[in-house]
Design an enzyme around this catalytic site. Structure first.
Site, PDB file in Angstrom:
ATOM      1  N   LYS A 103     -37.311  28.771 -61.326  1.00 42.51           N
ATOM      2  CA  LYS A 103     -36.798  30.139 -61.332  1.00 42.51           C
ATOM      3  C   LYS A 103     -37.658  31.003 -60.415  1.00 42.51           C
ATOM      4  O   LYS A 103     -38.883  30.996 -60.513  1.00 42.51           O
ATOM      5  CB  LYS A 103     -36.844  30.676 -62.765  1.00 42.51           C
ATOM      6  CG  LYS A 103     -36.182  32.033 -62.961  1.00 42.51           C
ATOM      7  CD  LYS A 103     -36.230  32.417 -64.432  1.00 42.51           C
ATOM      8  CE  LYS A 103     -35.596  33.774 -64.662  1.00 42.51           C
ATOM      9  NZ  LYS A 103     -35.696  34.187 -66.087  1.00 42.51           N
ATOM     10  N   HIS A 105     -37.331  34.383 -60.081  1.00 41.74           N
ATOM     11  CA  HIS A 105     -37.363  35.787 -60.481  1.00 41.74           C
ATOM     12  C   HIS A 105     -37.793  35.869 -61.944  1.00 41.74           C
ATOM     13  O   HIS A 105     -37.986  34.851 -62.599  1.00 41.74           O
ATOM     14  CB  HIS A 105     -35.984  36.439 -60.291  1.00 41.74           C
ATOM     15  CG  HIS A 105     -34.908  35.791 -61.131  1.00 41.74           C
ATOM     16  ND1 HIS A 105     -34.290  34.615 -60.759  1.00 41.74           N
ATOM     17  CD2 HIS A 105     -34.363  36.140 -62.326  1.00 41.74           C
ATOM     18  CE1 HIS A 105     -33.389  34.279 -61.677  1.00 41.74           C
ATOM     19  NE2 HIS A 105     -33.429  35.176 -62.643  1.00 41.74           N
TER      20      HIS A 105
END
Length: 218
Positions: A103, A105
């Site tokens: 991921k 963010h």
């Protein structure tokens, strides 16, 4: 066969986790039976599965705190249910799992849940090991955690198949990484279970034929 092993195999069969037919394993081998934790579909089923893993954990490791790691995707529910079952026995262990894609963010990273710290021990919980492919993938991911040691791996079924050599995949994993691999049952327990009913004769023979070619010699 111990009663709990019979109960576990019946549970796998009733839940549709243990299937017979023609399948292709992650290793690429054509196999006559398949163990798929992805077929656990209800709260009661996943709770029972976690209880069997917790029993195996307590028998092999005891009342020792480690961190459970469930490889995505099937290992995720196993890690969660095992942690819940252990907590009911008075052992509160953290758990985590990986994302298939990191991921970029929010909190970011590849892991979800508790991230082990240097000096802590991790226990991998998986469904099966066929050729050791999935475990090696997990070790590559866990290798990014500095100072963290894998203490053991627990799986549902030891397929007793050879890996890259004539040794079993489980034995190769143990030799390669230096930690034990434990299973609740093995394929010969499944054969013994099936032999209690004559209608299973064809499946028993197909599994024996497969093991004659792919079974481990040590």
């Amino acid at each position: 066969m111990e009663v709990y092993k019979h109960e576990f195999i019946k549970f796998l069969e009733d839940a549709g986790v243990l299937k017979f037919g023609d399948f292709t394993a992650k290793s690429g081998r054509k196999i006559p039976y398949f163990i798929n934790a992805g077929d656990i579909k209800t709260g009661d089923q996943i709770a029972k599965l976690g209880e069997f893993y917790a029993r195996a954990y307590m028998e092999k490791i005891g009342n020792k705190r480690t961190v459970l790691y469930g490889p995505a995707y099937k290992g995720i529910s196993i890690a969660v249910s095992s942690a819940v079952a252990l907590s009911k026995q008075g052992l509160d262990v953290p758990f985590f799992f990986n994302r298939k894609e990191a991921k970029d963010h929010g909190e970011g990273g590849v892991f979800v849940g508790y991230v082990p710290k240097a000096g802590e021990e991790v226990v991998i919980v998986e469904d099966v090991i066929t050729a050791g492919t999935a475990i090696r993938e997990s070790m590559a991911i866990l290798g990014n955690l500095e100072g963290v040691k894998v203490a053991a791996t627990f799986i549902m079924v030891d397929r007793k198949e050879k890996g890259k050599t004539e040794k079993s995949a489980m034995a190769e994993v143990q030799d390669e990484f230096g930690f034990p691999v434990y299973s609740v049952v093995d394929v010969y327990d499944i054969i013994e279970y099936l032999e209690q009913d004559e209608k299973n004769a064809e499946n028993v023979q197909r599994i024996r034929n497969y093991l004659a070619i792919n079974g481990a010699k040590a």
